[in-house]
Design an enzyme around this catalytic site. Structure first.
Site, short mmCIF file in Angstrom:
data_model
loop_
_atom_site.label_atom_id
_atom_site.label_comp_id
_atom_site.label_asym_id
_atom_site.label_seq_id
_atom_site.Cartn_x
_atom_site.Cartn_y
_atom_site.Cartn_z
N LYS A 81 0.84 -1.20 0.00
CA LYS A 81 0.00 0.00 0.00
C LYS A 81 0.88 1.26 0.00
CE LYS A 81 -3.58 -2.54 -0.17
NZ LYS A 81 -4.15 -3.34 0.87
C1 LIG Z 1 -5.23 -4.42 1.13
C2 LIG Z 1 -6.70 -4.31 1.07
C3 LIG Z 1 -7.53 -4.74 2.12
C4 LIG Z 1 -7.00 -5.47 3.32
O1 LIG Z 1 -5.97 -4.85 3.97
P1 LIG Z 1 -4.94 -5.71 4.82
O2 LIG Z 1 -4.19 -4.68 5.58
O3 LIG Z 1 -4.09 -6.47 3.86
O4 LIG Z 1 -5.72 -6.61 5.69
C5 LIG Z 1 -8.89 -4.54 2.02
N1 LIG Z 1 -9.43 -3.96 0.94
C6 LIG Z 1 -8.69 -3.56 -0.10
C7 LIG Z 1 -9.36 -2.91 -1.27
C8 LIG Z 1 -7.32 -3.74 -0.08
O5 LIG Z 1 -6.56 -3.39 -1.12
#
Ligand SMILES: *Cc1c(COP(=O)(O)O)cnc(C)c1O
Length: 400
Positions: free
Chosen positions: A191
């Protein structure tokens, strides 16, 4: 050329400041539930102009806490776009509710207000309690329009903002919750800002924030004024016992550690730089890819949104160029370029197919999935590498 450096589709950027911030925590008194957690929460809330932020162990945990804090459960349904990561839908099942999959615009991958209305009709308006718009790639679902549909139908709105830290909509930061109860962020390593693993939920509602903070820590209550069982928790003078805690509803261990939050805070301080670089690179892609249209096009631009571009996605007319996506991805990989597909429509997953049967009404999601390809975009990407990616795309699609 195999000798050239491999370019992944995403890569974190961690510098000496970040390392120093985490190292400092390692030598401190608190590895978890200490000052770095509060500092991160305050900085995030300030950054997105929300009243509260609750840090937690992942974006998924944040989405789950949101469901729990709103009291969504068995007998309820929640509208979720089919183009998203598994977690957005799975948290609905984790609280025993049903997923009402919604379609997306095939040009943007974003769920629109009309898609929410269609999902409401299919699921039965009475059952549906909430909707979770997903800001795909960092572009924003039209929150004002979705909030209008939600208001008419009495739905809670929870933004899955895991792609959208740093994005602006209507000129304001995503996460300020002007049109939602909560917004959920992720600090997973791919992210825009990273915490190793981690996440956070922002909200303007004090009660919801307090409830999520309890639920991330087993449901433990430590405030004297909230104690319900005087015999258990208070001494003869009516003072709280030094060891007292009560549990009024069971929660989880969804805490974020001070290590994670120190990293998150240090990264957050770089967010503006991260985002302006991503925007610059996205603009460069837009320019360099223009000659490849209509075979390769960037996803359509959502209005009223200045995206932070977590992902740069193109739509490719694979039929027209007569090459399968899998083959194209393999060829680009051989040239040292990583690509990915975001996402396999969640309603197509065996678990959901078995639960809800075959679906024929999510044609926008199907079309988006058939054509989408995520190409490299991250803070450390060089202009020359953008060039290389575009040249490779031109070659494999037979445009040069
Ligand atoms: C990464 C992501 C999640 C989950 O996040 P985590 O921190 O990996 O649990 C949920 N929704 C979207 C759209 C994502 O890209």
């Amino acid at each position: 050329m195999a000798s050239e450096k491999f370019i992944p589709y995403a890569r974190q950027y961690v510098d000496d400041e970040d390392i120093a911030a985490v190292t400092k925590v390692l030598g401190s008194d608190y590895l978890s539930t200490g000052p770095a957690v509060t500092a991160f929460e305050e900085a995030l809330a300030k950054k997105v102009a929300a009243r509260h932020a609750v840090a937690c162990s992942s974006g998924t945990a944040g989405l789950h806490l949101a469901m729990l804090a709103l009291g969504i459960g068995p007998g309820d349904a929640v509208v979720v776009p089919s183009i998203t990561f598994l977690a957005t839908a799975n948290v609905v099942r984790h609280v025993g509710a049903e997923v009402a999959f919604a379609d997306v615009d095939q040009a943007t991958g974003l769920m629109e207000a009309v898609d929410v209305e269609a999902a409401l009709e299919r699921a039965g308006k009475k059952k549906v309690k909430a909707v979770i718009p997903v800001h795909m790639g960092g572009q924003c679902a039209d929150m004002a329009a979705i909030a209008r549909v939600a208001e008419i139908n009495g739905l809670h709105v929870i933004e899955d903002a895991c792609h959208a830290i740093g994005s602006l909509q209507y000129g304001k930061a995503v996460g300020g919750c002007e049109h939602s109860r909560m917004a959920v962020f992720s600090g997973q390593p791919l992210k825009t800002i990273v915490m190793g693993e981690g996440g956070a939920v922002t909200t303007n509602d004090r009660d919801i924030s307090d409830r999520m903070a309890r639920l991330r820590n087993h449901g433990m209550v430590r405030e004297r004024e909230l104690f319900a069982d005087k015999e258990l928790s208070l001494d003869a003078n009516g003072e709280a016992n030094p060891w007292a805690y009560e549990m009024h509803e069971p929660g989880f261990n969804y805490r974020a550690s001070d290590l994670q939050c120190a990293l998150g805070l240090s990264q957050l301080e770089k967010l503006d730089r991260f985002v302006s670089r991503r925007r610059k690179l996205a603009d460069l892609y837009d320019t360099l890819l223009a000659p490849l249209a209509p075979v390769v096009r960037a996803v359509a631009r959502a209005p009223e949104c200045e995206a932070a571009w977590h992902l740069y996605q193109v739509l490719v007319d694979f039929d027209r160029i007569g090459i399968a996506r899998s083959e194209m991805m393999r060829q680009m990989r051989e040239e040292g370029i990583g690509t990915q597909v975001h996402y396999i429509p969640v309603h197509r997953q065996p678990y959901y197919r078995q639960r809800y049967g075959e679906t024929s009404f999510l044609s926008g999601a199907e079309a988006f999935y058939e054509n989408c390809l995520t190409i490299p975009l991250f803070f450390g990407l060089e202009e020359s590498e953008v060039d290389r990616v575009v040249r490779s795309l031109s070659l494999v699609t037979g445009r040069s």
